[in-house]
Design a protein around this motif. Structure first.
Motif, PDB file in Angstrom:
ATOM      1  N   GLU A  41       0.835  -1.208   0.000  1.00 21.52           N
ATOM      2  CA  GLU A  41       0.000   0.000   0.000  1.00 21.52           C
ATOM      3  C   GLU A  41       0.869   1.257   0.000  1.00 21.52           C
ATOM      4  O   GLU A  41       0.730   2.117  -0.850  1.00 21.52           O
ATOM      5  CB  GLU A  41      -0.928  -0.003   1.225  1.00 21.52           C
ATOM      6  CG  GLU A  41      -2.161  -0.873   1.078  1.00 21.52           C
ATOM      7  CD  GLU A  41      -2.946  -0.568  -0.195  1.00 21.52           C
ATOM      8  OE1 GLU A  41      -3.267   0.618  -0.416  1.00 21.52           O
ATOM      9  OE2 GLU A  41      -3.209  -1.509  -0.969  1.00 21.52           O
ATOM     10  N   ALA A  42       1.754   1.295   0.994  1.00 20.92           N
ATOM     11  CA  ALA A  42       2.625   2.462   1.122  1.00 20.92           C
ATOM     12  C   ALA A  42       3.792   2.409   0.137  1.00 20.92           C
ATOM     13  O   ALA A  42       4.468   3.407  -0.089  1.00 20.92           O
ATOM     14  CB  ALA A  42       3.152   2.553   2.548  1.00 20.92           C
ATOM     15  N   MET A  43       4.009   1.235  -0.457  1.00 23.81           N
ATOM     16  CA  MET A  43       5.168   0.966  -1.303  1.00 23.81           C
ATOM     17  C   MET A  43       6.474   1.304  -0.587  1.00 23.81           C
ATOM     18  O   MET A  43       7.330   2.036  -1.079  1.00 23.81           O
ATOM     19  CB  MET A  43       5.052   1.685  -2.651  1.00 23.81           C
ATOM     20  CG  MET A  43       3.853   1.179  -3.441  1.00 23.81           C
ATOM     21  SD  MET A  43       3.968   1.439  -5.217  1.00 23.81           S
ATOM     22  CE  MET A  43       5.038   0.123  -5.761  1.00 23.81           C
ATOM     23  N   GLU A  44       6.590   0.751   0.628  1.00 23.02           N
ATOM     24  CA  GLU A  44       7.792   0.913   1.438  1.00 23.02           C
ATOM     25  C   GLU A  44       8.091  -0.432   2.099  1.00 23.02           C
ATOM     26  O   GLU A  44       7.183  -1.210   2.345  1.00 23.02           O
ATOM     27  CB  GLU A  44       7.558   1.923   2.578  1.00 23.02           C
ATOM     28  CG  GLU A  44       7.245   3.344   2.154  1.00 23.02           C
ATOM     29  CD  GLU A  44       8.448   4.088   1.610  1.00 23.02           C
ATOM     30  OE1 GLU A  44       9.583   3.556   1.740  1.00 23.02           O
ATOM     31  OE2 GLU A  44       8.261   5.167   1.018  1.00 23.02           O
ATOM     32  N   LEU A  77      10.388  -0.910  -7.613  1.00 23.12           N
ATOM     33  CA  LEU A  77       9.021  -1.121  -8.114  1.00 23.12           C
ATOM     34  C   LEU A  77       8.303   0.175  -8.456  1.00 23.12           C
ATOM     35  O   LEU A  77       7.516   0.229  -9.402  1.00 23.12           O
ATOM     36  CB  LEU A  77       8.210  -1.896  -7.069  1.00 23.12           C
ATOM     37  CG  LEU A  77       8.590  -3.368  -6.951  1.00 23.12           C
ATOM     38  CD1 LEU A  77       8.011  -3.972  -5.693  1.00 23.12           C
ATOM     39  CD2 LEU A  77       8.099  -4.148  -8.175  1.00 23.12           C
ATOM     40  N   ARG A  78       8.557   1.244  -7.681  1.00 23.07           N
ATOM     41  CA  ARG A  78       7.891   2.512  -8.000  1.00 23.07           C
ATOM     42  C   ARG A  78       8.251   2.969  -9.403  1.00 23.07           C
ATOM     43  O   ARG A  78       7.384   3.365 -10.187  1.00 23.07           O
ATOM     44  CB  ARG A  78       8.310   3.588  -7.009  1.00 23.07           C
ATOM     45  CG  ARG A  78       7.655   3.446  -5.654  1.00 23.07           C
ATOM     46  CD  ARG A  78       8.280   4.432  -4.683  1.00 23.07           C
ATOM     47  NE  ARG A  78       7.700   4.284  -3.366  1.00 23.07           N
ATOM     48  CZ  ARG A  78       6.933   5.209  -2.765  1.00 23.07           C
ATOM     49  NH1 ARG A  78       6.681   6.342  -3.385  1.00 23.07           N
ATOM     50  NH2 ARG A  78       6.434   4.996  -1.569  1.00 23.07           N
ATOM     51  N   ASP A  79       9.539   2.901  -9.722  1.00 25.62           N
ATOM     52  CA  ASP A  79       9.979   3.351 -11.045  1.00 25.62           C
ATOM     53  C   ASP A  79       9.522   2.381 -12.135  1.00 25.62           C
ATOM     54  O   ASP A  79       9.212   2.797 -13.253  1.00 25.62           O
ATOM     55  CB  ASP A  79      11.501   3.495 -11.075  1.00 25.62           C
ATOM     56  CG  ASP A  79      11.935   4.711 -10.281  1.00 25.62           C
ATOM     57  OD1 ASP A  79      11.157   5.693 -10.264  1.00 25.62           O
ATOM     58  OD2 ASP A  79      13.003   4.673  -9.661  1.00 25.62           O
ATOM     59  N   LEU A  80       9.493   1.088 -11.801  1.00 29.52           N
ATOM     60  CA  LEU A  80       9.020   0.106 -12.792  1.00 29.52           C
ATOM     61  C   LEU A  80       7.560   0.384 -13.138  1.00 29.52           C
ATOM     62  O   LEU A  80       7.172   0.405 -14.308  1.00 29.52           O
ATOM     63  CB  LEU A  80       9.179  -1.312 -12.254  1.00 29.52           C
ATOM     64  CG  LEU A  80      10.624  -1.815 -12.184  1.00 29.52           C
ATOM     65  CD1 LEU A  80      10.723  -3.049 -11.306  1.00 29.52           C
ATOM     66  CD2 LEU A  80      11.150  -2.123 -13.583  1.00 29.52           C
ATOM     67  N   GLN A  81       6.759   0.604 -12.107  1.00 29.42           N
ATOM     68  CA  GLN A  81       5.341   0.894 -12.363  1.00 29.42           C
ATOM     69  C   GLN A  81       5.191   2.178 -13.172  1.00 29.42           C
ATOM     70  O   GLN A  81       4.357   2.258 -14.073  1.00 29.42           O
ATOM     71  CB  GLN A  81       4.584   1.020 -11.034  1.00 29.42           C
ATOM     72  CG  GLN A  81       4.360  -0.321 -10.363  1.00 29.42           C
ATOM     73  CD  GLN A  81       3.342  -0.264  -9.236  1.00 29.42           C
ATOM     74  OE1 GLN A  81       2.808   0.798  -8.924  1.00 29.42           O
ATOM     75  NE2 GLN A  81       3.069  -1.411  -8.622  1.00 29.42           N
ATOM     76  N   LYS A  82       6.000   3.171 -12.826  1.00 33.76           N
ATOM     77  CA  LYS A  82       5.943   4.438 -13.554  1.00 33.76           C
ATOM     78  C   LYS A  82       6.201   4.199 -15.054  1.00 33.76           C
ATOM     79  O   LYS A  82       5.552   4.790 -15.910  1.00 33.76           O
ATOM     80  CB  LYS A  82       6.989   5.404 -12.978  1.00 33.76           C
ATOM     81  CG  LYS A  82       6.553   6.852 -12.982  1.00 33.76           C
ATOM     82  CD  LYS A  82       7.595   7.736 -12.309  1.00 33.76           C
ATOM     83  CE  LYS A  82       7.462   7.734 -10.783  1.00 33.76           C
ATOM     84  NZ  LYS A  82       8.611   8.408 -10.124  1.00 33.76           N
ATOM     85  N   PRO A 118       3.637  -7.853  -9.071  1.00 33.24           N
ATOM     86  CA  PRO A 118       2.981  -8.816  -8.168  1.00 33.24           C
ATOM     87  C   PRO A 118       2.979  -8.312  -6.724  1.00 33.24           C
ATOM     88  O   PRO A 118       3.785  -7.444  -6.380  1.00 33.24           O
ATOM     89  CB  PRO A 118       3.867 -10.047  -8.290  1.00 33.24           C
ATOM     90  CG  PRO A 118       5.210  -9.514  -8.629  1.00 33.24           C
ATOM     91  CD  PRO A 118       4.993  -8.277  -9.440  1.00 33.24           C
ATOM     92  N   PRO A 119       2.108  -8.867  -5.878  1.00 38.09           N
ATOM     93  CA  PRO A 119       2.190  -8.581  -4.447  1.00 38.09           C
ATOM     94  C   PRO A 119       3.578  -8.977  -3.947  1.00 38.09           C
ATOM     95  O   PRO A 119       4.074 -10.051  -4.287  1.00 38.09           O
ATOM     96  CB  PRO A 119       1.122  -9.486  -3.835  1.00 38.09           C
ATOM     97  CG  PRO A 119       0.198  -9.810  -4.957  1.00 38.09           C
ATOM     98  CD  PRO A 119       1.017  -9.790  -6.200  1.00 38.09           C
ATOM     99  N   VAL A 120       4.189  -8.119  -3.172  1.00 38.17           N
ATOM    100  CA  VAL A 120       5.600  -8.306  -2.849  1.00 38.17           C
ATOM    101  C   VAL A 120       5.835  -9.319  -1.728  1.00 38.17           C
ATOM    102  O   VAL A 120       6.690 -10.198  -1.842  1.00 38.17           O
ATOM    103  CB  VAL A 120       6.245  -6.947  -2.479  1.00 38.17           C
ATOM    104  CG1 VAL A 120       7.639  -7.149  -1.899  1.00 38.17           C
ATOM    105  CG2 VAL A 120       6.299  -6.070  -3.718  1.00 38.17           C
TER     106      VAL A 120
END
Lengths: 384, 528
Positions: free
Chosen positions: B280-283, B309-314, B383-385
């Motif tokens: 959720e928080a991506m942390e 993952l943040r940059d991959l999703q971006k 995927p869910p981490v």
């Protein structure tokens, strides 16, 4: 080397070859499993029967697996449509197929009568349900199956499990079971002796005659009461696999069109009726010599090949007609993989099939003998 | 619209049946070579004890093999029964390695397995040994082709989408065979199988040594297991590392999920030993890190970044938008508007078609997706981490424990002190489940870590299913669970029974339970 049209035709033949290969090799094991309760009256006789195929059933079963995988590789739409459409029938087959490997390997590991008779029953079920379902499935292919594609080629099947069973498909189911039983009986006659061989011959004769009659009857039904399918638009045989852009009509007796057009093809169904009768006759001979026994096995194999081929020829070029949306029927021209895949797979088959047949023959030759009660008793801890 | 329950049930069924089948495959992979080693020693030295070893471990192998064959049939059926859109969409490419597996490998394995069990009296020593070799070779070739197929799912090279047939088609088979992902997966997986086979022999031999019976038999078996196992565990760990490296190249997403790396770190990245991933928080909270380690493992360099993952999703967002355009032109082309312009536009964007298909979960037309729906699809694109993160750590943990055990077993065996090291024998016996824990979690990392894709960046998992009723799949899933549980109980019953009996089950008259009248009567009362 071959153009796309030739490759498509060759693959129609190869799929047929693999299914016949399955029926002639693993079908034999299934026949043996189906005969087990009737030809073996005591434990050691059961072991005699099982050990005639003990060393070979697993290799033989790979014909089924390879036929399935080749369907996936060469006719992906048929694989996808048939397996998902016949969902419960496939699950039923699958669950019964679980029983054979375990029964062969586990049965004689424990000396308990209950354990062993239960595995014998499992072997019987695992041997008879698959050919019955396959026969019913073939009957359904001849009748047409209710399915269609959406614009992205996702298939939807609109039939039900119980709708698979009609008088005609039950008849084809019986044909299929009889083929396996006949074949298994010729094998047991060849590889056992005394009571087991005699009982096998007796049952085999009856089953072979039943096979000839039911197969002929199915032929009459295909002529009189089952609608066949034919393509009325032009087929681009070199074209890409697009099974939704043609026009198909149905009509009574249409499945016989190929035979009427090429009368020489009548030989195939005639062999399908005649060869089982030959088997029955050969099995009836008293004090059979080795060559008579071998001849009956070969005649049985030829019967099976002719019967399967008859179904293939009468439907050609259809492999899976759709009863609900006939224009979406799958033809061997338009349900295939790309030219590259068919070419590649043909090379693989051409290289490996002779090798497979070679080492399989070597193994059969090495294991060749009449399996006797004495032999089993002497090797009771190492035999199956 | 997509029926989420159907998708979930189909995935559960595949996972249950594949994981169950995969309990038996690794042991087959490892034991076939161990049997070949034992039989080779027998043929070379002529010493009977090695024939007995081959036959006894072969008996246990047979119990395992039968259920492996049975459950393998499911895998052959299931693509068609439950994943029919997948079968259509990629059958042209994916079906070929499966069919080749049958022709090249499975026939070989299955034909000679019959010779192995029943050919002892009918083949010469050398012929039988050759049969055992061909059986082992077939088993391993089988794994090769399956992993080539699986490698293509992870990294779909050598193929192209054809809008006319609406599927992926083969372009270069050699690219598919030499797919780097397939190559490392093959080595990693078969070596894991060798570890399982070795641990199996070591654990059961330790049991005999602890019980003080059939010592000569157990010590020789122990030596084979220790030697083969040590070599195998080194391969698994070294080539597991290779596996990580390839993941870094091809499947950055999976690597980031394994590491719970949400933020791209400056090179060389630290390896997160442990922590609490929060999607959720991506942390990742409470992360304990080892500096430099990840960068070195994944990129083999100190100056390349491992992307978070943040940059991959971006980066996935523009691809999803591009995929919408691809889908628009695909629809036009399939409706017969095959103008050169439409074709050109489609060809420009078709590499992102898969990303466009991610939107099918929210809108059937794809092209009319709202901004909110695009955001959801972006979120779905990784995927869910936590499950991947933890499964990976369990796998590695089990691997490290096994490495230590194999080193100790090899060392004390070489010094001929193994019999007196009862603590080690006990540890080895208790460690029996470790290879299976590592193998099953490893499968999970590879396949769950690939989500949301069935075929990476080509076909989403939720689109791949058959159009079945939820009740159909629920019914079959329950049937699988019930039947597999029964099969498993039967298999374990036989396995434990014969493992306890040991080589006495061969009835040669040379082993423990056959030595004294009381013991022999005990053997008879066992009824086997």
């Amino acid at each position: 080397m071959f153009d796309y049209e030739a490759l498509k035709f060759i693959w129609w033949g190869l799929i047929g070859f693999l299914f016949i290969g399955f029926a002639v090799t693993d079908g034999m094991d299934m026949g043996v499993g189906g005969l087990l309760p009737f030809v073996a009256k005591k434990d050691v006789e059961s072991r005699v029967v099982i050990n005639t195929v003990g060393a070979h059933w697993d290799g033989n079963q790979v014909w089924l697996i390879t036929a399935g995988a080749s369907l996936f590789a060469a006719w992906p739409l048929v694989y996808a449509t048939a397996f998902s459409g016949f969902y419960f029938a496939m699950m039923l087959t699958l669950f019964s197929l679980f029983l054979r490997p375990l029964a062969f390997d586990y049965r004689s590991k424990i000396e308990s009568e209950k354990w062993r008779t239960n595995w014998d029953k499992a072997l019987f079920v695992g041997s008879m349900v698959p050919p019955l379902v396959f026969g019913v499935a073939f009957g359904n292919l001849l009748q047409g199956v209710p399915f269609g594609f959406d614009s992205l080629m996702r298939v939807t099947y609109t039939g039900s499990f119980f709708a698979l069973f009609t008088p005609f498909t039950l008849l084809t189911g019986v044909v299929s079971v009889c083929m396996m039983l006949m074949h298994g009986s010729t094998w047991l006659v060849l590889r056992t002796d005394a009571d087991v061989a005699q009982r096998s011959a007796n049952i085999g004769r009856v089953v072979a005659v039943v096979l000839a009659i039911t197969f002929a009857l199915a032929g009459v039904m295909v002529w009189q009461s089952i609608d066949g399918y034919s393509v009325i638009s032009n087929i681009d045989k070199m074209g890409q696999a697009q099974p939704t852009i043609k026009e198909v009509s149905t009509g009574s007796g249409v499945w016989l069109a190929n035979f009427i057009q090429t009368p020489l093809l009548w030989l195939v169904p005639l062999l399908g009726i005649f060869m089982p009768l030959v088997v029955a006759m050969l099995l009836g001979i008293k004090n059979k010599s080795g060559s008579v026994k071998t001849a009956s096995l070969l005649a049985s194999a030829l019967s099976i090949a002719s019967i399967i081929l008859t179904a293939g020829i009468s439907m050609f070029p259809f492999v899976m007609p759709s009863s609900s949306q006939p224009n979406h029927s799958l033809l061997m021209w338009d349900t295939v993989s790309s030219e590259g895949t068919l070419g590649l797979m043909l090379m693989v088959v051409a290289v490996f099939t002779p090798i497979i047949i070679g080492y399989t023959f070597w193994c059969y030759k090495k294991m060749w003998r009449t399996v006797t009660i004495e032999e089993i008793e002497q090797n009771s801890h190492s035999a199956y | 619209m997509i029926n989420e329950t159907l998708v979930e049930l189909s995935r559960w069924q595949f996972a249950v049946t594949a994981l169950f089948h995969f309990l038996f495959v690794p042991l087959t992979l490892g034991l076939t070579w161990i049997l070949f080693i034992m039989e080779s020693v027998y043929v070379m030295t002529g010493r009977e004890i090695y024939r007995d070893m081959t036959k006894f471990w072969g008996k246990l192998f047979g119990i395992n093999f039968a259920i492996g064959v049975a459950t393998g049939l499911t895998m052959e059926f299931e693509f068609g029964t439950n994943w029919s859109y997948y079968s259509h969409y990629v059958g042209d490419v994916f079906g070929a390695p499966l069919a080749i597996e049958g022709l090249m490998a499975f026939f070989l394995e299955s034909t000679f397995v019959g010779m192995f069990f029943l050919g002892w009296d009918r083949l010469s020593k050398r012929q039988h040994l050759m049969g055992t070799f061909l059986m082992a070779l077939g088993t391993n070739l089988s794994a090769l082709w399956i992993l080539i197929a699986n490698g293509w799912m992870q990294n779909p090279v050598g193929s192209e989408f054809n809008y006319m047939t609406m599927r992926m088609e083969l372009v270069s088979f050699s690219e598919i065979i030499f797919n780097p992902v397939a190559q490392v997966k093959f080595i990693h997986t078969v070596a894991a199988g060798y570890v399982a086979g070795s641990m199996f022999v070591l654990s059961i031999s330790s049991y005999y040594l602890l019980k003080g019976r059939d010592i000569a038999f157990a010590k020789r078996s122990f030596s084979v297991g220790a030697g083969f196992g040590l070599a195998a565990i080194f391969s698994v760990i070294l080539l597991g590392d290779e596996s990580g490296y390839e993941t870094g190249e091809v499947q950055k997403v999976k690597l980031a999920a394994i590491e719970a790396e949400y933020h791209t770190e400056p090179a060389p990245a630290a390896f997160t030993l442990i922590g609490l991933p929060d999607d959720e928080a991506m942390e990742t909270h409470y992360a304990v890190k080892i500096p430099y380690a990840l960068g070195i493992i994944a990129t083999r360099s100190l100056d390349e970044e491992v992307i978070g993952l943040r940059d991959l999703q971006k980066a996935h967002e523009p691809r999803i938008r591009n995929g919408m355009i691809a889908y628009e032109y695909l629809t036009k082309l399939r409706n017969g508007e095959e103008t050169p312009e439409n074709l050109a536009r489609f060809n420009e964007t078709k590499h992102d078609l898969g990303y466009g298909l991610l939107l099918k979960r929210y809108t059937d037309n794809v092209v009319d997706a709202t901004e909110a729906q695009i955001k959801l699809a972006v979120k779905d694109s990784t995927p869910p981490v936590a499950p991947v993160f933890w499964a990976f750590r369990i796998m590695v943990g089990a691997g490290v424990v096994m490495l230590i055990l194999f080193i100790l077993a090899f060392y004390f065996n070489a010094r001929r002190e193994i019999e007196s090291k009862r603590w080690l024998l006990k540890s080895l016996f208790v460690a029996l489940p470790l290879p299976w824990i590592a193998i099953e979690t490893g499968w999970f990392v590879a396949e769950f870590g690939r989500q949301p894709w069935a075929i990476s960046e080509v076909l989403p998992t939720f689109l791949s299913t058959s159009n079945l009723a939820v009740g159909d799949v629920l019914f079959s899933l329950i049937a699988f669970i019930v039947v597999y549980t029964i099969l498993f109980i039967i298999e374990m019953y036989l396995m434990i029974k014969f493992a306890r009996l040991g080589p006495s089950s061969l009835h040669t008259g040379r082993y423990h339970f056959e030595q004294t009248p009381e013991l022999a009567s005990g053997l008879r009362s066992q009824n086997y």
